[in-house]
Design a protein around this motif. Structure first.
Motif, PDB file in Angstrom:
ATOM      1  N   ALA A   5     -11.499 -39.088 -19.363  1.00 52.29           N
ATOM      2  CA  ALA A   5     -11.104 -39.490 -18.006  1.00 52.29           C
ATOM      3  C   ALA A   5     -11.667 -38.528 -16.967  1.00 52.29           C
ATOM      4  O   ALA A   5     -12.128 -38.944 -15.890  1.00 52.29           O
ATOM      5  CB  ALA A   5      -9.575 -39.551 -17.911  1.00 52.29           C
ATOM      6  N   ALA A   6     -11.633 -37.244 -17.267  1.00 46.46           N
ATOM      7  CA  ALA A   6     -12.183 -36.267 -16.322  1.00 46.46           C
ATOM      8  C   ALA A   6     -13.677 -36.495 -16.121  1.00 46.46           C
ATOM      9  O   ALA A   6     -14.181 -36.459 -14.989  1.00 46.46           O
ATOM     10  CB  ALA A   6     -11.917 -34.852 -16.836  1.00 46.46           C
ATOM     11  N   LEU A   7     -14.411 -36.755 -17.221  1.00 44.14           N
ATOM     12  CA  LEU A   7     -15.846 -37.016 -17.104  1.00 44.14           C
ATOM     13  C   LEU A   7     -16.110 -38.299 -16.320  1.00 44.14           C
ATOM     14  O   LEU A   7     -17.023 -38.355 -15.476  1.00 44.14           O
ATOM     15  CB  LEU A   7     -16.472 -37.108 -18.498  1.00 44.14           C
ATOM     16  CG  LEU A   7     -17.978 -37.451 -18.542  1.00 44.14           C
ATOM     17  CD1 LEU A   7     -18.788 -36.435 -17.756  1.00 44.14           C
ATOM     18  CD2 LEU A   7     -18.459 -37.532 -19.991  1.00 44.14           C
ATOM     19  N   ALA A   8     -15.312 -39.342 -16.550  1.00 46.59           N
ATOM     20  CA  ALA A   8     -15.497 -40.598 -15.827  1.00 46.59           C
ATOM     21  C   ALA A   8     -15.225 -40.423 -14.338  1.00 46.59           C
ATOM     22  O   ALA A   8     -15.935 -40.985 -13.493  1.00 46.59           O
ATOM     23  CB  ALA A   8     -14.585 -41.673 -16.416  1.00 46.59           C
ATOM     24  N   VAL A   9     -14.188 -39.634 -13.985  1.00 47.89           N
ATOM     25  CA  VAL A   9     -13.884 -39.390 -12.578  1.00 47.89           C
ATOM     26  C   VAL A   9     -14.997 -38.581 -11.911  1.00 47.89           C
ATOM     27  O   VAL A   9     -15.400 -38.864 -10.775  1.00 47.89           O
ATOM     28  CB  VAL A   9     -12.524 -38.680 -12.441  1.00 47.89           C
ATOM     29  CG1 VAL A   9     -12.310 -38.200 -11.006  1.00 47.89           C
ATOM     30  CG2 VAL A   9     -11.400 -39.619 -12.850  1.00 47.89           C
ATOM     31  N   VAL A  10     -15.503 -37.572 -12.602  1.00 45.39           N
ATOM     32  CA  VAL A  10     -16.619 -36.790 -12.053  1.00 45.39           C
ATOM     33  C   VAL A  10     -17.826 -37.693 -11.800  1.00 45.39           C
ATOM     34  O   VAL A  10     -18.473 -37.622 -10.755  1.00 45.39           O
ATOM     35  CB  VAL A  10     -16.989 -35.642 -13.015  1.00 45.39           C
ATOM     36  CG1 VAL A  10     -18.309 -34.995 -12.594  1.00 45.39           C
ATOM     37  CG2 VAL A  10     -15.885 -34.602 -13.036  1.00 45.39           C
ATOM     38  N   SER A  11     -18.129 -38.559 -12.775  1.00 44.44           N
ATOM     39  CA  SER A  11     -19.272 -39.458 -12.616  1.00 44.44           C
ATOM     40  C   SER A  11     -19.056 -40.433 -11.461  1.00 44.44           C
ATOM     41  O   SER A  11     -19.970 -40.715 -10.687  1.00 44.44           O
ATOM     42  CB  SER A  11     -19.501 -40.229 -13.919  1.00 44.44           C
ATOM     43  OG  SER A  11     -20.614 -41.084 -13.812  1.00 44.44           O
ATOM     44  N   MET A  12     -17.820 -40.941 -11.325  1.00 45.13           N
ATOM     45  CA  MET A  12     -17.532 -41.863 -10.226  1.00 45.13           C
ATOM     46  C   MET A  12     -17.611 -41.159  -8.871  1.00 45.13           C
ATOM     47  O   MET A  12     -18.100 -41.717  -7.880  1.00 45.13           O
ATOM     48  CB  MET A  12     -16.143 -42.458 -10.411  1.00 45.13           C
ATOM     49  CG  MET A  12     -15.697 -43.382  -9.295  1.00 45.13           C
ATOM     50  SD  MET A  12     -13.907 -43.551  -9.207  1.00 45.13           S
ATOM     51  CE  MET A  12     -13.397 -41.883  -8.842  1.00 45.13           C
TER      52      MET A  12
ATOM     53  N   ILE B 245     -16.076 -31.532  -8.080  1.00 48.59           N
ATOM     54  CA  ILE B 245     -17.238 -31.333  -8.954  1.00 48.59           C
ATOM     55  C   ILE B 245     -18.173 -32.537  -8.879  1.00 48.59           C
ATOM     56  O   ILE B 245     -19.394 -32.398  -8.770  1.00 48.59           O
ATOM     57  CB  ILE B 245     -16.784 -31.084 -10.409  1.00 48.59           C
ATOM     58  CG1 ILE B 245     -16.045 -29.752 -10.507  1.00 48.59           C
ATOM     59  CG2 ILE B 245     -17.986 -31.095 -11.356  1.00 48.59           C
ATOM     60  CD1 ILE B 245     -15.458 -29.485 -11.890  1.00 48.59           C
ATOM     61  N   GLY B 246     -17.587 -33.742  -8.916  1.00 55.31           N
ATOM     62  CA  GLY B 246     -18.418 -34.938  -8.842  1.00 55.31           C
ATOM     63  C   GLY B 246     -19.170 -35.053  -7.528  1.00 55.31           C
ATOM     64  O   GLY B 246     -20.345 -35.421  -7.512  1.00 55.31           O
ATOM     65  N   MET B 247     -18.496 -34.749  -6.421  1.00 56.41           N
ATOM     66  CA  MET B 247     -19.164 -34.831  -5.117  1.00 56.41           C
ATOM     67  C   MET B 247     -20.282 -33.795  -5.005  1.00 56.41           C
ATOM     68  O   MET B 247     -21.341 -34.067  -4.425  1.00 56.41           O
ATOM     69  CB  MET B 247     -18.144 -34.641  -3.995  1.00 56.41           C
ATOM     70  CG  MET B 247     -17.104 -35.756  -3.931  1.00 56.41           C
ATOM     71  SD  MET B 247     -15.921 -35.583  -2.580  1.00 56.41           S
ATOM     72  CE  MET B 247     -16.982 -35.938  -1.174  1.00 56.41           C
ATOM     73  N   TYR B 248     -20.054 -32.608  -5.574  1.00 63.03           N
ATOM     74  CA  TYR B 248     -21.116 -31.589  -5.567  1.00 63.03           C
ATOM     75  C   TYR B 248     -22.326 -32.053  -6.383  1.00 63.03           C
ATOM     76  O   TYR B 248     -23.473 -31.936  -5.942  1.00 63.03           O
ATOM     77  CB  TYR B 248     -20.587 -30.275  -6.117  1.00 63.03           C
ATOM     78  CG  TYR B 248     -21.683 -29.268  -6.410  1.00 63.03           C
ATOM     79  CD1 TYR B 248     -22.295 -28.564  -5.387  1.00 63.03           C
ATOM     80  CD2 TYR B 248     -22.107 -29.040  -7.721  1.00 63.03           C
ATOM     81  CE1 TYR B 248     -23.310 -27.648  -5.654  1.00 63.03           C
ATOM     82  CE2 TYR B 248     -23.119 -28.138  -7.998  1.00 63.03           C
ATOM     83  CZ  TYR B 248     -23.713 -27.443  -6.962  1.00 63.03           C
ATOM     84  OH  TYR B 248     -24.722 -26.560  -7.228  1.00 63.03           O
ATOM     85  N   VAL B 249     -22.052 -32.602  -7.577  1.00 64.91           N
ATOM     86  CA  VAL B 249     -23.149 -33.101  -8.408  1.00 64.91           C
ATOM     87  C   VAL B 249     -23.882 -34.222  -7.704  1.00 64.91           C
ATOM     88  O   VAL B 249     -25.113 -34.304  -7.719  1.00 64.91           O
ATOM     89  CB  VAL B 249     -22.612 -33.564  -9.778  1.00 64.91           C
ATOM     90  CG1 VAL B 249     -23.701 -34.260 -10.586  1.00 64.91           C
ATOM     91  CG2 VAL B 249     -22.056 -32.378 -10.560  1.00 64.91           C
TER      92      VAL B 249
END
Length: 423
Positions: free
Chosen positions: A108-115, A166-170
Motif C-alpha cells: 500500500a505504501a508503494l502504491a500510494v507513493v506511485s500514485m 516521497i511520491g511528490m518528490y519522485v
C-alpha cells in the motif's frame, strides 16, 4: 498527456524510461517490490509480537487472522505491477486490504507513493480516507488491542503524509528529468536544422559562384567556337589562335568547376575546415578586362570619379582600399555585366564607369548597345538569372542594383555598394 487539477496545466504520465528511451534494468524494478515485502513482513512481525508476547503460542483466532493477513498481503503485492496504469484503483485496493493485513502495509505504501508522483489532489485525498479508515479499523476493530484511536489517527496521517511527500518528490524529479531530456532532444534537433539550413545556404551561394564563373568562361568558348564556324576568311594562324582560346577557356572552366564542386562536396558531407579557393576582387579587374578584350569586346574603363589616379587604378585597383565584401561583389557585378554584353550584344562597345569615395557609395555603371538578331528582333537568350543573382548579391552587402534598357536602346547595369571609410 492528462489534465491536472489546475486549469491549463498538463503533466505527462509517461514513465521516465519511456520518455527518455532508457530501459530500466530488472533490478531497478525488482527492488521496489522487495522493499514493499520487507516493510509488510516487518509490520506483520510487530503485530505477532504484540498479539503473543514472549514464547506464548498464538490463539486460534489470531492464527487464522495471520493466515488471512498473509493472503491479503500477497494479493496486495500481486496487483502492484498495475499501479501505473490504474494508480488510484491499485492504491485504494491495497489501502483497503490494510484493514485485515499488516503485510499489505508495504504494498500500500508503494502504491500510494506511485500514485502521488502525479501530484493530483483529487487522487490523493480519497485514497487517504481509505488508508486512514482501514488502518484505524485494523488496530481498533480487527485486533481490538485497546490502542487509543486518536494516537492511531495521528500516526496513520503521518505515515500517509510521508508516502505522499516521497511520491511528490519522485514525481517532481521525474518531470525534471523528462523536461531536461526533451530540451536536449529539441536542442539537438534545432542544431541539426541549423546545420542543414547553413548547408543549404552554402550550397546556394556556391551555386551562384558556379554560375558567375562558368557563364563567363562558357560565353568565351561559345563566341570563339562560333567564330570558327561562321568565319571562312580566317587563315591557318588565326584559326589556331582562336582554337587555343577555346581550349584555354574550356580548361579554365573545368578547373574552376572542379574547385567549386570540391567545396560543394565537402559541405554536403559535413566536413569542416574545407578550404575554399580565394574569391576574386577588384584587384583582378585588369585581368578581367584583358580577357574580355581578348575575346573581341571593346571595353572602355572610366574611373575619373574615383579618389585616385586613373592610371594607378588601372594598374592596381587595390589602391581604392575597398572592404573585401564590397570588392568581391563589385567584381562579380562587372563580370556578369561583361558576360551579358558578350552574349546579347557581341561586338558592341561596353562602357564601364566607376565612381564614389570612402564613407559613401561605390557606384558601378556598365552600359552597352542593344543586341539583336540579324532580322532586327531582340536577342532573347538567357533567362536573366544572373542579373537576379546580382540584385541579391548587392542587397546582401547593403547596396542595391538596377538593370534595364534606356529610351535610346542602351542596356545599363547600375549598382551602388557601401564604401566604409577605414578608421
Amino acid at each position: 498527456m492528462t489534465a491536472s487539477g489546475t486549469v491549463g496545466t498538463h503533466r505527462s504520465t509517461v514513465p521516465v524510461d519511456q520518455a527518455t528511451g532508457v530501459r530500466l534494468r530488472p533490478w531497478s524494478r525488482f527492488w521496489r517490490y522487495l522493499v514493499a515485502l520487507v516493510i509488510g513482513l516487518a509490520a506483520m512481525l510487530a503485530v505477532i509480537a504484540e498479539a503473543a508476547p514472549g514464547d506464548e503460542p498464538l490463539p486460534d483466532p489470531v492464527g487464522m487472522r495471520m493466515v488471512l493477513d498473509l493472503i491479503a498481503g500477497i494479493v496486495a503485492l500481486a496487483v502492484l505491477p498495475w499501479r501505473r496504469r490504474h494508480p488510484v484503483a491499485i492504491a485504494a485496493l491495497t489501502s483497503a486490504l490494510m484493514a485485515i493485513s499488516a503485510v499489505a502495509t508495504g504494498p500500500a505504501a508503494l502504491a500510494v507513493v506511485s500514485m502521488a508522483t502525479g501530484r493530483r489532489a483529487w487522487r490523493i485525498a480519497p485514497v487517504g480516507v481509505v488508508w486512514m479508515v482501514a488502518t484505524i479499523y485494523f488496530d481498533i476493530g480487527w485486533w481490538q488491542n485497546g490502542t487509543d484511536w486518536r494516537l492511531v489517527t495521528v500516526l496513520t496521517l503521518a505515515a500517509y503524509a510521508v508516502c505522499v511527500v516521497i511520491g511528490m518528490y519522485v514525481g517532481a524529479r521525474r518531470e525534471l528529468v523528462r523536461n531536461l531530456h526533451e530540451r536536449a532532444v529539441t536542442a539537438e534537433r534545432e542544431r541539426a536544422l541549423e546545420s542543414e539550413t547553413a548547408r543549404a545556404a552554402e550550397r546556394t551561394r556556391i551555386a551562384r559562384e558556379m554560375h558567375d564563373v562558368l557563364a563567363h568562361r562558357i560565353s568565351l568558348v561559345a563566341m570563339h567556337a562560333g567564330a570558327l564556324t561562321y568565319r571562312q576568311d580566317l587563315d591557318r594562324e588565326q584559326t589556331v589562335e582562336t582554337a587555343e582560346v577555346v581550349q584555354h577557356n574550356a580548361r579554365l572552366a573545368l578547373t574552376e568547376l572542379r574547385q567549386i564542386l570540391g567545396v560543394l562536396r565537402s559541405v554536403g558531407d559535413g566536413e569542416e575546415g574545407a578550404v575554399e579557393p580565394p574569391q576574386p576582387t577588384l584587384a583582378d579587374l585588369p585581368a578581367l578586362l584583358a580577357e574580355a578584350r581578348g575575346g573581341g569586346a571593346q571595353v572602355r574603363l572610366e574611373a575619373a570619379r574615383l579618389p585616385a589616379d586613373q592610371d594607378v587604378l588601372r594598374a592596381d585597383p587595390n589602391a581604392l582600399e575597398l572592404p573585401s565584401a564590397t570588392s568581391r561583389t563589385a567584381y562579380r557585378i562587372l563580370q556578369e555585366a561583361l558576360t551579358n554584353a558578350r552574349k546579347h550584344a557581341p561586338g558592341a562597345p561596353v562602357d564601364v564607369t566607376l565612381g564614389g569615395a570612402p564613407g559613401g557609395l561605390l557606384t558601378i555603371d556598365v552600359r552597352n548597345a542593344r543586341g539583336g538578331r540579324p532580322d532586327g528582333r531582340p536577342d532573347g537568350r538567357g533567362a536573366g538569372m544572373g542579373l537576379a543573382g546580382l540584385v541579391e548579391r548587392a542587397e546582401l552587402v547593403g547596396g542595391m542594383l538596377e538593370h534595364g534598357f534606356e529610351p535610346d536602346g542602351t542596356f545599363v547595369v547600375k549598382a551602388w555598394l557601401p564604401w566604409e571609410e577605414e578608421a
